[in-house]
Structures are given as C-alpha cells and as structure tokens.
Design an enzyme around this catalytic site. Structure first.
Site, mmCIF file in Angstrom:
data_model
loop_
_atom_site.group_PDB
_atom_site.id
_atom_site.type_symbol
_atom_site.label_atom_id
_atom_site.label_comp_id
_atom_site.label_asym_id
_atom_site.label_seq_id
_atom_site.Cartn_x
_atom_site.Cartn_y
_atom_site.Cartn_z
ATOM 1 N N ASP A 127 -5.041 14.243 -10.765
ATOM 2 C CA ASP A 127 -4.822 12.819 -10.527
ATOM 3 C C ASP A 127 -4.851 12.146 -11.896
ATOM 4 O O ASP A 127 -5.371 12.689 -12.873
ATOM 5 C CB ASP A 127 -5.868 12.226 -9.577
ATOM 6 C CG ASP A 127 -5.393 10.892 -8.990
ATOM 7 O OD1 ASP A 127 -4.412 10.314 -9.521
ATOM 8 O OD2 ASP A 127 -5.997 10.420 -8.007
HETATM 9 C C1 NOJ Z 1 -4.209 7.385 -8.908
HETATM 10 C C2 NOJ Z 1 -4.118 7.647 -7.441
HETATM 11 O O1 NOJ Z 1 -5.349 8.172 -6.984
HETATM 12 C C3 NOJ Z 1 -2.981 8.597 -7.099
HETATM 13 O O2 NOJ Z 1 -2.898 8.700 -5.697
HETATM 14 C C4 NOJ Z 1 -1.690 8.115 -7.701
HETATM 15 O O3 NOJ Z 1 -0.630 8.945 -7.317
HETATM 16 C C5 NOJ Z 1 -1.861 8.082 -9.212
HETATM 17 N N1 NOJ Z 1 -2.930 7.174 -9.555
HETATM 18 C C6 NOJ Z 1 -0.600 7.650 -9.946
HETATM 19 O O4 NOJ Z 1 -0.402 6.293 -9.769
#
Ligand code: NOJ
Length: 785
Positions: free
Chosen positions: A282
């Site tokens: 993530d």
């Molecule tokens: C953090 C989020 O938890 C995730 O779901 C997302 O795809 C990414 N940021 C990118 O924006």
C-alpha cells in the site's frame, strides 16, 4: 468523497528492520507470525504459462537499473507508476484508484460502492459493474485498477472503509470479489485485490510519533482458524479467479507489518493459495527493504527510498539473490502479457496527470503524455449504475402498502441527503463540515481513495421533481435540518407522503464515530413523522445504522439505499414509484442498539509505548450474524433480509450427492493451483428447490443456503454460515427451480493442527430461506457418517 488525498505517508523513517519472529501475548494466548522463507517463485499456473515465458524473456534483457525500476514506483501521470523502458517498447504501468471509479480522472463515471453491489446479491450485475469500471480504466490508459476490496471485511460495524468492500460475510464477499475480478480482467485490466490482511480499522493505520516515541501501526492479533475461515477466504476466491496483483495492508498482523510478513505473503498467499501475480505495498506501507523482499513483497509504491537502488546493494550484500529480483519482475510482467497489455493499450489521459500533479516538466523516465486529453469514457454506464443503485436498495419496512407510491399528488421531501451538493469547477465541492462528513447534499459515495470524481450527480430531490412533473404532482421540500429539528418549517398542506432522506458518512483514515444517521438524522425522521402519518425513510449509508424510528407507526416504509453512485436520485425514484421492484438484501446485520455489535475499534488516547495499539480478534469467527446467532441477540433486521413488492416461498428441497467415490475428511493431495488445493472446490452436494412468486407482480427473489456443521466440529464453529445464494427473476404466480452447488470447502473447517481443511463427521444441516433467520425448507445429510 472529494478525491481527498489523505494517503498521508507514515512518519516512519526508512531504516531497515530485521525480520524478527514477532510474538504477541494476549490473555495467555500467543499470536505469532512465523518466518516462511524463501519466497516461492511463480510458475505461471492457471493458464499463464505462455505469458510467463514472455515475461521471462523480457526480464532477461534488463539491466540492473531497469530491474530496480520495474519494482519501484516513480513520479508519473498516475497515482502509481512503473517507468517505461523505451528500448524494449515497454510503455510503463499506470496504477489508479479505485474500487468504484477511476478516481484520478475527469469525465468518468462514479459507480455504486462495493457495499451497494453486494446488497444486490446479483453476481451477474456485480461482474458487469467490474467490466464497465475496467472499460473506463482502460480508455483512460490505466493498466491496474486498485481494487476490489475484501480487507476490511467488516469486523467492526464502525470500520471506516467497510463500504469499499462487500460484506462481513466471507462467502458473499468472496463471490462478489471473484466476479468483480472476472469483469475487470476479461476487459484487459489488472485487478489489485486489497488489502491483505487484517486491516479492520482505520484508527492508527499508520505509525505515529508521540513525545519522540515511535508508536507502531495497529497490530491485528488473529488466530490461524479465523484467518482462514474469515479474512483470507475471499482472497482465496480472488486468487482462484486469477487476480493479477495484491496489495499488502498498512497494519501489522500478529506482530509483523503486512508488507514484511512472510507468513502472510509467502506462506498464505503464494504457497498455500498459489498466487501467481505480484504483491504491491500500500502507498507508503513498505517499512523495510530486504526483509520485505524476502517476505514476498514484489513492488514498492509509490516508490521512494526503500527499494530502488538499494536493491542492487542488498543483492551485493547477499541479503537475497538476483533470482528473487527476477521473480518479482516476472510476477509483474506475466499478467501484463496474459492480459495483452503490450498490444495497443491506450495511453494515459493527460488530464489524469494534471490531477496527480504531473505536468511533464520533470519527466526523466519519458512517460508519454501525448494522448488525447479529457476523454469521455462514460459510455452508457449510467444505465448500469442506475440499475445497481436500485437493485442494491433494501426495503426494510413497508406497512399499509405505503410503497410503491401510487401517484401521490402532494409530496414532501426532507433532509440534507435529498439535495444536490455544491459543485465548483464542474466538481462537487465537498467540504467536510464535521467528523460526519459534509452537511449539504446527498451521499452517492463515501470518502478517501475509494471515492470518485463526479461528472454529474442526479440528486434525489431533482429526480423526484422530474417524476412529479410527469403527472402534475406538487413537491414541497425542507432541506436544512436546522429548519426541521426546531420545528421551524411550515407546509402548505400535509403531504400525502413525506420522503425523509438521511445519511451516514465514512472515509478512509477514520472510523465511524456512531451508528446513528449524521446531523441528527434520526431526530429529523421523528420530527417529520410527528406531522406526517405516511413517512418514508430513505438512508444513504456506509453500512449498519441504528433505526429506532422503525418502531414509529407513522414511519410506514424504510429503505436502506447504501451508496448508489452518480444516479442516486434516479435509482431511488425507480424504487419509490415501482419501476423497479426492490430486490436488495442486507449484506450485514442491523441491530437494535450499538452494544449489540462486537469487534470494537481499538483506540488508545495517550499511547506511550511502541506496541500500544493492539486489536485482538477474540471473537474468532463470530462477527456480524455469526455473533448475533452465537450470543442469541435478536437483530432489528437480520443479515440477508429485504422485502419486495411481491412475496415468495420455497418448496421441494432436494439434496443429491454430487461426488463420485469415497469422501475423505481431508482433500486428496494435489498440486496447488491458484486458490489452493483444487479439491477444495470439488462439488459434494447439489441442492435443488423451487421458488414461487406468490404475489401479483413480477419480482426478484434471493434464496439463500445456510449450513450448520455437525457438533463434531471444533469449538468456535458458528451456528450457521451462508454457503449459497442465487438471484432469480420470477413472474407473478410463477415459479423457478434453483440449484446450489456445495463445495468441499463449504462444509470444512480449518484444522489448525493438520493445517488443512477438514469435513467433520456427522449430519450437516442445510437450510434454505430468504434471510439468515428465515427457514423455508431444510434437510440434514452426512458427508462423512
Ligand atoms: C492508500 C489506500 O489504502 C489504498 O487503498 C489506495 O489504493 C492507495 N492509497 C493509493 O491511493
């Protein structure tokens, strides 16, 4: 809701950590994440063998620097970018959010949330949603759709991101997950199944620093059986479906951060489930270099100081071998070739680059920004969006034939949620007025990276006005709660029907503070119902709400309309006036009171130690309806419940053995395929029944199969679990036959000693009904006597 960029980086230094065997002790129980090394290489299973060869040949031509870039994100036109390698004709990879819209884009559609899709219980619609979403990603030049979501699963009713996924029931989520992935990947876009695993709260999802002490991110302590039977279950379905990539979560699991948790990434995902794609962190959720690479992480996003040029140095130091780096890239490129993304994939729409703040002035990697800008990729998706919006609306109460409306002449519309929200520069101006989100305007989606950027929204009020105009009805509206609660409003005449719109917001980065409707919505309902004896409540919400007003006899109908997307107004008008017969079912439980739910959000007001944030899943398998069954709590509206404008019954339940030969307790051994041991998916029983429409209008029914394992199953086994459902459309006074296939995995529990799925001895109870508490027909049968 606004494309809020709250993907704040963790304030953690990028220092390397040693991969230690983390051990957490809670109430005498030990939660550990044992090391599972080395990281298993991909083999191109599941029909990916030709693509695997292409990927291997690609990798064999790369320099070390190119290899490092293939697994480390860089700044570019998308929210995540892998740099192009022009000498090999590779144009790079574009990752965009998210599960209900291409967020980093203009002129795209905002679809109903996962929660709304789940509430349809319609797998074909769910797949169509995935395909339409992916079509827009592809047209905008995005190779990877950062979704769907099965983590959070929804352990806590207050979880801030539950609505991005489907349901706290792993079977329902697993099917919705798999069909969404199918829709996405059949369109030629990579799905990124997220977030693996145990990401069940937003509170302390990132590490923080308090008085110089580094406080680690939340640690989810989850026992092995619960991991397998709840939280990993949908991921198994996603892997079986051939998901291209998986995103690790921000939290720790049993003491170790997800992105460096070799038990989760190497052990569960790659070995046990046979995952053939790549694991991406993530954003900002990579906490170490070599330990993460060894633990199975294949790509760092958005890229920074951790992977990149450190990789070559780590290999020189012997922290891991070049073959591991090669496998990381092969994992990235195999699905790329499998989905033919090397053949004429559209370029990134430059208007997306504007949104992420990449203007090309600093473009050392040579991203192509020459494509046409501001592409309208919406096609006719509004039709599908409108349909899912109404099919995902759940009719909870309907007395005195309040609904469908039969052309009322005087209509009252009440509440902030009925109205349009303010737009600015063609975009909704969603100002968060309080922890409860924004006050003015309806709630087509909730907030954070899982939200979307609207091209338009049809508000409930405008759709009702248009409908009323068709037959000359009169609409009065009182939008502001500050006019309703102190009784400051006056109506020309008491309406024939009062439509009260209430809402409940949530967003990434924060958990819900309450299960009541926002901005005193419940009080608004009571105030309107005090003057209107035909009050219909419509809630737009991220999940469970408390609905004390359901006992008010002037509240004649209630609809839980979830998060329907840009056609929010049209979707609800279709239900209210009966163009669509309601067929949504609750994908979660609605309780009488907040304390009826378990799975609390772990919070510490003054953390002083690194490990202050611990969430121990002591309830094991007992979440949502399993908990209500186990603790004998009567729900207000149970899981699976939802009314229709017609009525249904089920008869003639028949169970046939579908398995040829001796049924062993454990699955016969076989080479692991994507999804795990392929014998877990052998059909053991076929169940058939006949569903009758006993009313006078056509409608859609959702017969549901619940299974109770015999008493020989270990302690902690839920009283029942959903193991089948089917959505069928049936004409008035007609019937249809429905078949459920019960697979080996559906009647097994995870044996922590054998480390395998086991069918328990004795009679299995099979029940078919229209909710988790409705029994229309039942049968008992032993798989193993
Ligand atoms: C953090 C989020 O938890 C995730 O779901 C997302 O795809 C990414 N940021 C990118 O924006």
């Amino acid at each position: 809701m606004a494309p809020s960029d709250n993907n704040v980086m963790p304030s953690l230094s990028s220092c390397l950590r040693l991969l230690l065997l983390a051990v957490t002790q809670v109430n005498g129980l030990t939660y550990t994440s044992p090391s599972v090394l080395p990281s298993p290489p991909t083999e191109g299973l599941g029909g990916w063998d030709a693509a695997l060869s292409e990927a291997q040949s690609f990798v064999s031509q790369l320099t070390l620097e190119e290899k490092q870039n293939m697994v480390t994100g860089v700044k570019g036109p998308c929210v995540g970018n892998i740099a192009p390698i022009s000498r090999l004709g590779f144009k790079g990879l574009c990752f965009q959010d998210g599960p209900l819209a291409i967020r980093q884009a203009t002129n795209a559609s905002v679809f109903p949330a996962g929660l709304s899709a789940a509430a349809t219980w319609d797998n074909d619609l769910i797949e169509a949603r995935g395909a339409a979403l992916a079509r827009e990603f592809k047209d905008k030049g995005s190779h990877v759709l950062l979704g769907p979501v099965a983590g959070p699963l929804g352990r806590s009713a207050l979880g801030g991101r539950n609505w991005e996924g489907f349901s706290p029931d792993p079977y329902l989520t697993g099917l919705a997950f798999a069909r969404t992935i199918k829709g996405i990947q059949d369109t030629g876009v990579q799905a990124c199944i997220k977030h693996i695993i145990g990401y069940e709260q937003e509170t302390q999802r990132f590490p923080s620093k308090v008085d110089g002490v580094e406080i680690k991110a939340i640690n989810s302590n989850i026992d092995d059986r619960t991991i397998h039977e709840l939280y990993l279950w949908p991921f198994a379905d996603g892997v079986k479906q051939g998901a291209a990539s998986a995103m690790s979560s921000y939290n720790r699991i049993n003491g170790t951060y997800a992105a460096e948790n070799s038990k989760v990434l190497n052990g569960l995902l790659k070995e046990e489930l046979g995952f053939q794609g790549y694991v991406v962190s993530d954003w900002g959720g990579t906490y170490s270099g070599a330990p993460s690479v060894n633990a199975g992480l294949d790509m760092e996003m958005p890229g920074g100081e951790i992977f990149g040029s450190h990789i070559g140095k780590d290999i020189d130091k012997g922290a891991y071998k070049m073959s591991r780096l090669d496998d990381m890239i092969v994992r990235v490129m195999t699905p790329y070739y499998f989905l033919n993304q090397n053949k004429g994939f559209p370029s990134v729409d430059p208007s997306s680059a504007d949104i992420v703040g990449f203007d090309g002035s600093d473009n050392p990697h040579g991203f192509d920004l020459s494509g046409s800008s501001y592409r309208n990729v919406r096609r006719d998706h509004a039709i599908l969006i409108r349909q899912i919006g109404s099919d995902g609306a759940v009719l909870l109460k309907n007395t005195n034939h309040a609904l469908p409306l039969s052309k009322p002449k005087e209509i009252g519309v009440f509440g902030y949620d009925a109205d349009a929200f303010p737009m600015s520069n063609g975009q909704p101006e969603l100002i968060r007025d309080s922890p409860y989100g924004y006050k003015n305007g309806s709630l087509p989606t909730a907030g954070g990276s899982g939200a979307g950027r609207f091209s338009y929204v049809v508000s409930p009020l405008s759709a009702i006005q248009a409908k009323a105009h068709e037959y000359g009805a009169h609409v009065q509206s009182v939008i502001k709660h500050s006019d309703i609660i102190p009784d400051k409003f006056k109506l020309d005449t008491v309406p024939d029907v009062c439509l009260v719109f209430i809402k409940s917001w949530a967003t990434e980065g924060a958990d819900r503070l309450s299960l009541d409707a926002d901005f005193d919505g419940n009080l608004v309902v009571e105030k309107v119902a005090a003057v209107c004896d035909n009050t219909v409540v419509i809630s737009h919400s991220v999940g469970p709400n408390l609905m004390d007003f359901a006992d008010n006899e002037n509240v004649t109908a209630i609809i839980a309309s979830h998060l329907p997307g840009q056609e929010i107004g049209n979707s609800i008008v279709d239900i209210l006036w009966g163009a669509v017969n309601p067929s949504g079912k609750l994908p979660y439980t609605i309780a009488h009171k907040a304390s009826d739910y378990n799975g609390p959000i772990a919070n510490v007001s003054n953390p002083t130690t690194a490990d202050a944030f611990e969430s121990t899943f002591t309830e094991g398998l007992m979440i949502d309806y399993r908990h209500f069954d186990h603790s004998k709590i009567k729900p207000r509206y149970e899981f699976g419940f939802g009314l229709s404008y017609t009525t249904f019954s089920i008869k003639d339940l028949d169970v046939q053995n579908a398995y040829d030969g001796h049924i062993s307790a454990r699955p016969p051994s076989a080479k692991t395929q994507p999804g795990g041991n392929p014998h877990l998916y052998d059909t053991i029983f076929h169940i058939t029944c006949t569903v009758y429409n006993t009313g006078s209008v056509k409608g859609k029914a959702v017969p549901q199969l619940y299974i109770s394992l015999p008493s020989s199953a270990p302690d902690g086994t839920p009283a029942q679990a959903l193991r089948g459902y089917n959505k069928v459309s049936i004409g008035a006074h007609e019937s249809t036959k429905v078949t459920f296939s019960v697979l080996r995995k559906h009647i097994s529990y995870w044996d922590v000693t054998a480390q395998d799925w086991v069918i328990p001895k004795g009679k299995i109870d099979l029940r078919v009904g229209f909710s988790s508490r409705d029994v229309q027909a039942s049968h008992s049968i032993a798989a193993i006597a």
